[in-house]
Design a protein around this motif. Structure first.
Motif, mmCIF file in Angstrom:
data_model
loop_
_atom_site.group_PDB
_atom_site.id
_atom_site.type_symbol
_atom_site.label_atom_id
_atom_site.label_comp_id
_atom_site.label_asym_id
_atom_site.label_seq_id
_atom_site.Cartn_x
_atom_site.Cartn_y
_atom_site.Cartn_z
ATOM 1 N N ILE A 92 -12.750 3.340 32.109
ATOM 2 C CA ILE A 92 -14.101 2.864 32.426
ATOM 3 C C ILE A 92 -14.102 1.376 32.751
ATOM 4 O O ILE A 92 -14.676 0.927 33.740
ATOM 5 N N GLY A 93 -13.409 0.611 31.895
ATOM 6 C CA GLY A 93 -13.403 -0.842 32.051
ATOM 7 C C GLY A 93 -12.884 -1.275 33.417
ATOM 8 O O GLY A 93 -13.463 -2.159 34.042
ATOM 9 N N PHE A 94 -11.813 -0.618 33.882
ATOM 10 C CA PHE A 94 -11.243 -0.988 35.182
ATOM 11 C C PHE A 94 -12.256 -0.755 36.301
ATOM 12 O O PHE A 94 -12.456 -1.608 37.173
ATOM 13 N N VAL A 95 -12.890 0.420 36.263
ATOM 14 C CA VAL A 95 -13.874 0.732 37.307
ATOM 15 C C VAL A 95 -15.023 -0.284 37.259
ATOM 16 O O VAL A 95 -15.433 -0.839 38.283
ATOM 17 N N ALA A 96 -15.512 -0.549 36.037
ATOM 18 C CA ALA A 96 -16.644 -1.470 35.896
ATOM 19 C C ALA A 96 -16.295 -2.845 36.460
ATOM 20 O O ALA A 96 -17.103 -3.462 37.168
ATOM 21 N N ILE A 97 -15.081 -3.316 36.176
ATOM 22 C CA ILE A 97 -14.674 -4.646 36.657
ATOM 23 C C ILE A 97 -14.648 -4.676 38.191
ATOM 24 O O ILE A 97 -15.165 -5.599 38.821
ATOM 25 N N ILE A 98 -14.069 -3.631 38.792
ATOM 26 C CA ILE A 98 -13.950 -3.604 40.252
ATOM 27 C C ILE A 98 -15.334 -3.525 40.911
ATOM 28 O O ILE A 98 -15.632 -4.251 41.866
ATOM 29 N N VAL A 99 -16.195 -2.664 40.367
ATOM 30 C CA VAL A 99 -17.533 -2.500 40.952
ATOM 31 C C VAL A 99 -18.347 -3.778 40.796
ATOM 32 O O VAL A 99 -19.020 -4.233 41.729
ATOM 33 N N ARG A 100 -18.242 -4.377 39.615
ATOM 34 C CA ARG A 100 -19.021 -5.591 39.402
ATOM 35 C C ARG A 100 -18.545 -6.723 40.316
ATOM 36 O O ARG A 100 -19.342 -7.488 40.838
ATOM 37 N N ALA A 101 -17.237 -6.819 40.516
ATOM 38 C CA ALA A 101 -16.709 -7.863 41.394
ATOM 39 C C ALA A 101 -17.290 -7.697 42.801
ATOM 40 O O ALA A 101 -17.662 -8.659 43.461
ATOM 41 N N ARG A 102 -17.387 -6.465 43.228
ATOM 42 C CA ARG A 102 -17.934 -6.183 44.556
ATOM 43 C C ARG A 102 -19.408 -6.602 44.622
ATOM 44 O O ARG A 102 -19.844 -7.230 45.576
ATOM 45 N N LEU A 103 -20.163 -6.253 43.579
ATOM 46 C CA LEU A 103 -21.586 -6.588 43.559
ATOM 47 C C LEU A 103 -21.791 -8.103 43.524
ATOM 48 O O LEU A 103 -22.694 -8.634 44.158
ATOM 49 N N ALA A 104 -20.908 -8.779 42.779
ATOM 50 C CA ALA A 104 -21.070 -10.222 42.627
ATOM 51 C C ALA A 104 -20.932 -10.926 43.971
ATOM 52 O O ALA A 104 -21.514 -11.977 44.198
ATOM 53 N N GLY A 105 -20.162 -10.327 44.886
ATOM 54 C CA GLY A 105 -19.967 -10.955 46.185
ATOM 55 C C GLY A 105 -21.082 -10.672 47.168
ATOM 56 O O GLY A 105 -21.026 -11.114 48.309
ATOM 57 N N MET A 106 -22.107 -9.931 46.734
ATOM 58 C CA MET A 106 -23.156 -9.552 47.691
ATOM 59 C C MET A 106 -24.394 -10.425 47.569
ATOM 60 O O MET A 106 -24.738 -10.890 46.497
ATOM 61 N N ASP A 107 -25.052 -10.606 48.686
ATOM 62 C CA ASP A 107 -26.273 -11.397 48.736
ATOM 63 C C ASP A 107 -27.407 -10.583 48.097
ATOM 64 O O ASP A 107 -27.747 -9.511 48.563
ATOM 65 N N GLU A 108 -27.953 -11.145 47.022
ATOM 66 C CA GLU A 108 -28.991 -10.444 46.264
ATOM 67 C C GLU A 108 -30.193 -10.095 47.147
ATOM 68 O O GLU A 108 -30.906 -9.135 46.902
#
Lengths: 259, 351
Positions: free
Chosen positions: A139-155
């Protein structure tokens, strides 16, 4: 690119040799026409034939694939939700809770899951306990990857969707999900390889009835490192390599730390 | 649709972003919120759109309170500073988004998309992805996307901030023309006075979360209501002084201050174009340097016993005859604006 000094090239070459020569040796011996991993005799596919006629090995492979598929599917769903929640609500403790199993020593996780399954859940060890254990550390690995992707997006793209009349579900379906999809798939592939390769946690949570590829390999090398082990290791290596390459292609942030 | 904002307040932690703001925008008007960065103008815009909630106060659309309306029900089109396009969708899919989520038929969506592509000068680009467009084109796609569901109100947050100067100029004209054609009530936020004055029917000057003045561009230029507006708008010399005998002394320069009682502390704002310089050996100032700025010349002079003063003239102006560094000049103040003196922080005076 800048020209590198000779000593740096040599150091890099030595490092890569250290990393990859053992793997290449295993691959080479899997094609060696000899029972011993001692000298090169000749090329053969014999060990692969032995492998594909080994019922125990095939069962272990089937178990491994089944566990990996179920565990990584569940971990991907839960990890994606966790990644979204961490990004959206910025909870203080959730990231720590989600990421801790990633950093935890495997032996510790294995032992505690074993105790938990047996003494708290009164679960019979088997496929289910292995699947649950693999979900836990993926779970942790998936969460980290998904969050990294979201963090790079314009809100503001989410605000734009809202402003244009999209409901929260429409925003997720039409905007958020397509944009995080590469990260979700990368997370899935990552969990899959982790699950396929895992030995320590599986060893503690599998009980006596169930074997997976890593467990099977381990039990075989207790006697001797046979060329059959080399053959199965080669196949496992190939699968892992393909998955990692696909995952890194899908999500650039996965390897390079953000776009 | 008319917009009224009444006693709006918004804090972010200890920072007061919006401080008791009330304002009105008439139906069909094109209004600019003008102010320095951090003045709260974008926050007001976002509250009107429903993207941000106010701590207190109300927003009315056509007289109806909209505070409890979700952003997606407000019928407001919003254009974001950095376009906020959906990069995984084509231009046509971006523009159709608002209609698609409303459940409009593909036929209806297609017709509207086609119409907007034409209106925006984007014909033929429908199948491209945002990543394949220039900045100016992206901003027009963002506009088309906001206009597609036929909003009653169009809000633009620093719409031209992210494109280069020449494209910005083009987009300004183009926004004005578009507004004259579509006539949707529009508000855009900018920190660029030229942009505000050249495009808007009405300019609302905002500073530190408050409305300083709301008026036509001409009115604001001719009658700045507050010291802040006078300092912020146009290029001006600003001096602090005390009225004495109907005048304020700035070195040897006497600024008329008719009717002010002696001892009143004032702030004198002297616009560049409200000053006349001419060469005179018995003058009260000495020219330090002259700078040619395209078709205008800016003159820097030092008032005797006083500070530096600037003025600006057309290059061929007769007033410039003989003016060169080192020469002495006389200064005539054609119009001075005096404000009761209170210290305004954080303002850079253009000089």
């Amino acid at each position: 690119m800048r020209k590198l000094p000779l000593w740096l090239k040599l150091a890099a070459g030595a490092t890569f040799a250290f990393l990859y020569v053992p793997l290449l040796v295993v691959v080479a011996y899997s094609f060696n026409d000899s029972r011993l991993n001692a000298e090169w005799v000749g090329f053969t596919f014999a060990w692969y034939r032995v492998l594909f006629n080994d019922a125990e090995m095939l069962l272990a492979a089937r178990n491994s694939l089944f566990i990996a598929l179920v565990a990584s599917t569940c971990a991907t769903i839960l990890g994606t939700l966790a990644g979204l929640a961490i990004h959206r609500y910025r909870p203080r403790w959730l990231p720590l809770l989600v990421i801790t199993p990633v950093a935890m020593p495997e032996i510790l996780l294995g032992v505690s899951l074993l105790v938990f399954f047996i003494q708290v859940l009164h679960l019979t060890l088997g496929l289910l306990s292995v699947v649950l254990a693999h979900i836990t550390f993926s779970i942790g690995f998936v969460a980290i990857i998904v969050r990294a992707r979201l963090a790079g997006m314009d809100e503001s793209i989410f605000e734009a969707a809202r402003d244009l009349g999209a409901s929260p579900w429409q925003t997720f379906r039409l905007v958020t999900f397509p944009l995080i999809l590469p990260a979700v798939v990368a997370g899935f592939l990552m969990s899959f390889t982790l699950s396929i390769d895992d030995f320590v946690i599986t060893f503690f949570t599998a009980g006596v009835g169930v074997s997976t590829l890593p467990l099977q390999i381990y039990s075989m090398i207790k006697i001797a490192v046979t060329p059959e082990v080399n053959a199965v290791s080669t196949l496992l290596m190939l699968l892992t390599l393909v998955l990692v390459v696909v995952a890194s292609r899908l999500d650039k942030g996965f390897m390079k730390g953000g776009e | 649709m008319s917009i009224r904002v009444s006693h709006l307040n918004k804090r972010f932690g200890n920072f007061v972003a919006v401080d008791d703001v009330s304002l009105e925008v008439d139906s069909g008007e094109l209004v600019a919120f003008l102010g320095p960065s951090g003045s709260g103008k974008s926050t007001i815009l976002r509250i009107i759109a429903g993207l941000e909630t106010a701590d207190s106060g109300s927003v009315f659309f056509a007289g109806q309170a909209a505070d409890h309306l979700h952003a997606r029900k407000r019928g407001v089109g919003f254009v974001f500073q950095h376009y906020a396009l959906f990069r995984h969708m084509t231009v046509a899919q971006n523009i159709a988004f608002g209609l698609r989520v409303q459940g409009k038929s593909p036929g209806e969506q297609g017709a509207r998309v086609h119409e907007l592509l034409d209106l925006m000068g984007l014909a033929g680009l429908g199948e491209r992805y945002p990543g394949q467009l220039s900045g100016g084109q992206r901003q027009r796609v963002a506009l088309a996307r906001a206009l597609a569901p036929e909003p009653q109100v169009l809000l633009l947050d620093e719409p031209f901030g992210a494109v280069d100067a020449r494209v910005r100029e083009e987009l300004r004209h183009w926004l004005r023309r578009l507004h004259d054609e579509v006539h949707v009530t529009s508000i855009f936020v900018t920190h660029d006075q030229e942009e505000a004055f050249s495009v808007a029917d009405k300019v609302i000057v905002i500073n530190r979360g408050r409305v300083e003045q709301a008026a036509s561009p001409a009115e604001i230029l001719d009658h700045p209501a507050t010291e802040f507006v006078a300092r912020f708008i146009g290029e001006a010399n600003v001096y602090e002084g005390v009225a004495r005998g109907g005048q304020v002394a700035v070195g040897r320069l006497q600024v008329p201050a008719d009717g002010l009682p002696d001892g009143t502390p004032v702030c004198a704002v002297l616009r560049f174009y409200d000053l006349k310089f001419w060469k005179e050996d018995q003058g009260i100032a000495r020219v330090a340097r002259t700078m040619t700025l395209g078709d205008r010349v800016k003159v820097e002079a030092v008032i005797d016993d006083g500070p530096v003063i600037y003025s600006q003239f057309p290059r061929r102006s007769s007033l410039l005859a003989g003016i060169e560094p080192g020469c002495r000049i006389h200064i005539e103040v054609t119009l001075a604006r005096l404000y009761p003196h209170n210290v305004v922080e954080g303002i850079t005076v253009s000089a």
